[in-house]
Design a protein around this motif. Sequence first.
Motif, PDB file in Angstrom:
ATOM      1  N   ILE A  21       0.836  -1.197   0.000  1.00 47.96           N
ATOM      2  CA  ILE A  21       0.000   0.000   0.000  1.00 47.96           C
ATOM      3  C   ILE A  21       0.873   1.250   0.000  1.00 47.96           C
ATOM      4  O   ILE A  21       0.679   2.172  -0.795  1.00 47.96           O
ATOM      5  N   ALA A  22       1.836   1.265   0.898  1.00 48.13           N
ATOM      6  CA  ALA A  22       2.709   2.435   1.035  1.00 48.13           C
ATOM      7  C   ALA A  22       3.986   2.007   1.740  1.00 48.13           C
ATOM      8  O   ALA A  22       4.039   0.944   2.376  1.00 48.13           O
ATOM      9  N   SER A  23       5.002   2.826   1.632  1.00 44.22           N
ATOM     10  CA  SER A  23       6.250   2.577   2.353  1.00 44.22           C
ATOM     11  C   SER A  23       6.672   3.837   3.075  1.00 44.22           C
ATOM     12  O   SER A  23       6.283   4.949   2.707  1.00 44.22           O
ATOM     13  N   VAL A  24       7.463   3.651   4.119  1.00 42.60           N
ATOM     14  CA  VAL A  24       7.946   4.783   4.913  1.00 42.60           C
ATOM     15  C   VAL A  24       9.455   4.669   5.068  1.00 42.60           C
ATOM     16  O   VAL A  24       9.979   3.638   5.464  1.00 42.60           O
TER      17      VAL A  24
ATOM     18  N   VAL B 255       3.305   6.369  -1.633  1.00 44.67           N
ATOM     19  CA  VAL B 255       2.023   5.692  -1.791  1.00 44.67           C
ATOM     20  C   VAL B 255       2.061   4.906  -3.097  1.00 44.67           C
ATOM     21  O   VAL B 255       2.345   5.460  -4.163  1.00 44.67           O
ATOM     22  N   ASN B 256       1.769   3.627  -3.008  1.00 46.10           N
ATOM     23  CA  ASN B 256       1.865   2.724  -4.150  1.00 46.10           C
ATOM     24  C   ASN B 256       0.478   2.524  -4.755  1.00 46.10           C
ATOM     25  O   ASN B 256      -0.243   1.589  -4.408  1.00 46.10           O
ATOM     26  N   ALA B 257       0.087   3.408  -5.646  1.00 50.11           N
ATOM     27  CA  ALA B 257      -1.234   3.335  -6.276  1.00 50.11           C
ATOM     28  C   ALA B 257      -1.114   3.627  -7.763  1.00 50.11           C
ATOM     29  O   ALA B 257      -0.235   4.371  -8.198  1.00 50.11           O
ATOM     30  N   LYS B 258      -2.006   3.021  -8.541  1.00 46.95           N
ATOM     31  CA  LYS B 258      -2.028   3.296  -9.979  1.00 46.95           C
ATOM     32  C   LYS B 258      -2.532   4.708 -10.241  1.00 46.95           C
ATOM     33  O   LYS B 258      -2.018   5.425 -11.097  1.00 46.95           O
TER      34      LYS B 258
ATOM     35  N   GLY C  99      12.126   3.201  -1.331  1.00 48.61           N
ATOM     36  CA  GLY C  99      10.709   3.100  -1.025  1.00 48.61           C
ATOM     37  C   GLY C  99       9.940   2.583  -2.220  1.00 48.61           C
ATOM     38  O   GLY C  99      10.450   2.537  -3.342  1.00 48.61           O
ATOM     39  N   VAL C 100       8.685   2.197  -1.983  1.00 45.94           N
ATOM     40  CA  VAL C 100       7.853   1.603  -3.022  1.00 45.94           C
ATOM     41  C   VAL C 100       6.633   2.493  -3.246  1.00 45.94           C
ATOM     42  O   VAL C 100       5.841   2.724  -2.342  1.00 45.94           O
ATOM     43  N   GLY C 101       6.483   2.989  -4.460  1.00 48.39           N
ATOM     44  CA  GLY C 101       5.363   3.852  -4.794  1.00 48.39           C
ATOM     45  C   GLY C 101       5.828   5.074  -5.562  1.00 48.39           C
ATOM     46  O   GLY C 101       6.940   5.581  -5.352  1.00 48.39           O
ATOM     47  N   ASP C 102       4.961   5.562  -6.455  1.00 46.08           N
ATOM     48  CA  ASP C 102       5.327   6.684  -7.322  1.00 46.08           C
ATOM     49  C   ASP C 102       4.917   8.047  -6.769  1.00 46.08           C
ATOM     50  O   ASP C 102       5.267   9.073  -7.347  1.00 46.08           O
ATOM     51  N   TYR C 103       4.161   8.049  -5.671  1.00 48.19           N
ATOM     52  CA  TYR C 103       3.692   9.316  -5.086  1.00 48.19           C
ATOM     53  C   TYR C 103       4.402   9.539  -3.753  1.00 48.19           C
ATOM     54  O   TYR C 103       4.252   8.762  -2.815  1.00 48.19           O
TER      55      TYR C 103
END
Length: 300
Positions: free
Chosen positions: A235-238, A249-252, A271-275
């Motif tokens: 879902i998200a990484s910190v 935040v890992n969202a399309k 981290g994982v996510g484009d936002y």
Amino acid sequence: MPIYNINDNKLTQIKKVNFKNERELQRLTENNLEELFNLKFIESEFQVDNLRIDTLAYSEETNSFVIIEYKNTKNFSVIDQGYSYLALLLNNKAEFVLKYNQVLNENAGKEDFDFSQTRVMFIAPSYTTYQLKSVEFSDIPFELWKVSKFSNNTVLFNQINNSQAVASISQISTGDKKQSITKEIKKYSEEDLFENKDSIELYTTLKERILTEFEDIEIVITKLYAVFKVNKKIIASVTPLSKSLKMHVNAKRLDDYKNLCKDVSNIGHWGVGDYELKLQSEKDFDYFLELFSQSYEEKL
């Protein structure tokens, strides 16, 4: 407690059934590695130096290899076999990297992998008390998964959790080979991640809110960041900073109506996510949790 199937308001007990053999369990797992564990499949029956690994996989979360061993019997040593596989990998890194490049059509070098986060997964229908007790350490890089097959053509993979363990494997004498592996392989904790970081209190408060407001959240700690997951999907990484938290935040798609997020889809980042956005204080939590909720719903 028994599980029942409902048919016309009548209950029929769903019984456990046995796998035909280890190969059936292996094929089922390999065909569903991403769905089950969010892992990339590399090779089945990968052989190096007269040792054969049942399944070789790769974790994008930790940028490391994962070794999977299947068992349909109880007469094996988790500790001895696990350390043998880790020694095999650490002594033959080039062969593992070569196989990764061949299968995924990449051109990575040994320096592109984090071998310190390598882990071994055992998957079996049952374990002995001795086997369960042998992995009751807070930092041992082995996971035990119990798999159950049922008469209604369903299956359950359940990790045997040793999160309450406080003893360290380094506190006992494990032999020269095991001690050398323990120095290179490390299972990271929140204390390791936030060492010398004042942001640990901010993270702890955020974690409590997430676990309170969202169901079935799993937290995985890696060398550089922590990830929040549901259904094995991130879902998200910190990533901890000195006094703040860098969130991804890992969202399309994300409705960032306040325009507080930075698009890092084409920028290298931990981290994982484009936002990406930064949390400076608890005042930032409410908006972040709105974004978190969007990604959470996407993963259900």
